[in-house]
Design a protein around this motif. Structure first.
Motif: not given
Lengths: 272, 158
Positions: A187-188, A212-215, A219-221, A244-246
């Motif tokens: 998901p994006l 907090d969403l790491d791993r 967190g990979r979205w 911290l953002s794409r």
């Protein structure tokens, strides 16, 4: 100045004050309206009720002052709570559970009512400095339109206001684009960062969310972050968000409509 | 030039406003924390038919054990444009004296929702947070999400 003239002022004032004091019984309570107004144009109400100990009375504002501040968008920060505590102490009262309170006996009842009335009035001074904040256009609405323009056959749906669970806390994305399951794609996620409390707080809260969403799967979205009111942000705060953002988009106040063009382009990059 | 959009306040007050949370969730939040703020993006039309998005906030405070210390307000640009609360004595918009629950009216000239007030008669029996919220929503034309997901968290700006 003549003494008689001064006394006549005193008489006029006494009459005025006496006429302005109103009382209203309510169950075990006496509600006393004092003859002066708060900065938000209310007469001050003070409540008197018997204490559990005979002969003592609880004189308080019923939490009304803080309730009225909240109604006008003035929240009780730690700093403000500290001010209220100090203010109450000046009048030998306390500030607990959002209430100014003084426990007293009959001989001091009148002065206690006036003391709580003063606390209730002075607590409202924040109203004087409370100015409207103009949010001329709403970034979310333009982002939503941009997403609809970008949306392709590959996207099954776009969810709004999505809550996700981190290791320590919950977090929210304003939008999450869900690709069709057959595509096996992530998901994006799109998050809008507003400097509501300050850009620094917004950046740090975002940083906490990422940690907090790491791993976790969420967190990979791939994430697109839209930073509003860009003119208020410092470079260091923006860099933190960008790192911290794409993808990151920044818009200045009044230029939010540009998002209808910027978001589709950024989402295309994000999906690639 | 900055446009205030306060000219839309009378229109906003009369329109139905939808807030994206359930009434149950709001009641639970108020029961647990005493106060809550919910945001909504309300779409309305300007005089020339242009869509205008208004960022509305509903603030409700039921912290006190006394219902007459409770308050609710609708804010635009973080300023109260509509509201319900209680005063033991106040002067209504027409100069008459009144007492009890009141609704705040919008003063166009002063762009202010504090001073003009009118008495509310259907609040006298308010004793619970749920009843208060029901009456407030009726008066201020506020609607909530009918779906209650059993979530006590509100969609705060985060």
């Amino acid at each position: 100045m003549e003494t008689t003239f001064c006394h006549s002022i005193r008489d006029v004032l006494s009459t005025h004050l006496a006429a302005g004091v109103h009382v209203m019984p309510w169950r075990e309570l006496c509600i006393i309206a004092l003859p002066w107004k708060t900065p938000d144009d209310r007469l001050v109400d003070v409540y008197v009720e018997p204490d559990a100990e005979p002969g003592r009375y609880r004189v308080h504002d019923g939490g009304k002052s803080l309730s009225e501040l909240y109604a006008q968008g003035i929240h009780t920060s730690d700093e403000r709570a500290d001010y209220f505590t100090r203010l109450a102490a000046r009048f030998e009262a306390t500030f607990e559970d959002d209430t100014f309170l003084k426990v007293t006996r009959w001989p001091e009842l009148a002065s206690s009512v006036l003391a709580i009335g003063q606390c209730a009035t002075l607590a409202m001074q924040a109203v004087v400095r409370h100015d409207p904040v103009f949010e001329r256009v709403i970034a979310t609405a333009h982002v939503a339109r941009g997403l609809q323009r970008w949306r392709s056959e590959e996207i099954e749906r776009i969810d709004e206001d999505v809550r996700v669970q981190g290791h320590q806390s919950y977090h929210r994305f304003q939008f999450v684009a869900q690709p069709r399951p057959a595509l096996m794609r992530q998901p994006l996620a799109l998050k809008i960062l507003r400097p509501t409390y300050s850009p620094r707080v917004a950046a740090e809260r975002y940083g906490f969310m990422v940690l907090d969403l790491d791993r976790l799967d969420v967190g990979r979205w791939p994430r697109l972050v839209v930073v509003t009111q860009a003119e208020r942000w410092q470079q260091a705060q923006l860099r933190l968000v960008q790192r911290l953002s794409r993808e990151t988009l920044t818009v200045r106040s009044g230029e939010e409509a540009l998002l209808e063009d910027l978001v589709p382009a950024a989402m295309t990059v994000l999906a690639a | 030039m900055m446009t205030s959009y306060f000219h839309l306040v009378p229109q906003l007050r009369s329109e139905v406003k939808y807030f994206p949370c359930s009434r149950g969730a709001l009641v639970r939040a108020l029961t647990a924390k005493g106060k809550a703020e919910v945001r909504a993006e309300h779409v309305t039309l300007d005089a020339d038919g242009t869509e205008v998005f208004a960022d509305l906030r509903l603030n409700v405070n039921c912290t006190s054990r006394f219902p007459f210390a409770w308050s609710a307000s609708l804010k635009l640009h973080r300023k109260r444009v509509d509201g319900v609360d209680w005063e033991s004595h106040f002067t209504q918009y027409d100069g008459t004296a009144a007492s009890g629950w009141q609704r705040h009216l919008w003063d166009k000239a002063r762009e202010d929702g504090d001073s003009l007030k009118t008495v509310l008669t259907n609040f006298e029996d308010v004793a619970s947070i749920e009843t208060f919220l029901l009456r407030v929503c009726e008066v201020m034309r506020i609607r909530f999400d009918p779906k209650d997901h059993g979530d006590d968290l509100l969609p705060f700006d985060s």
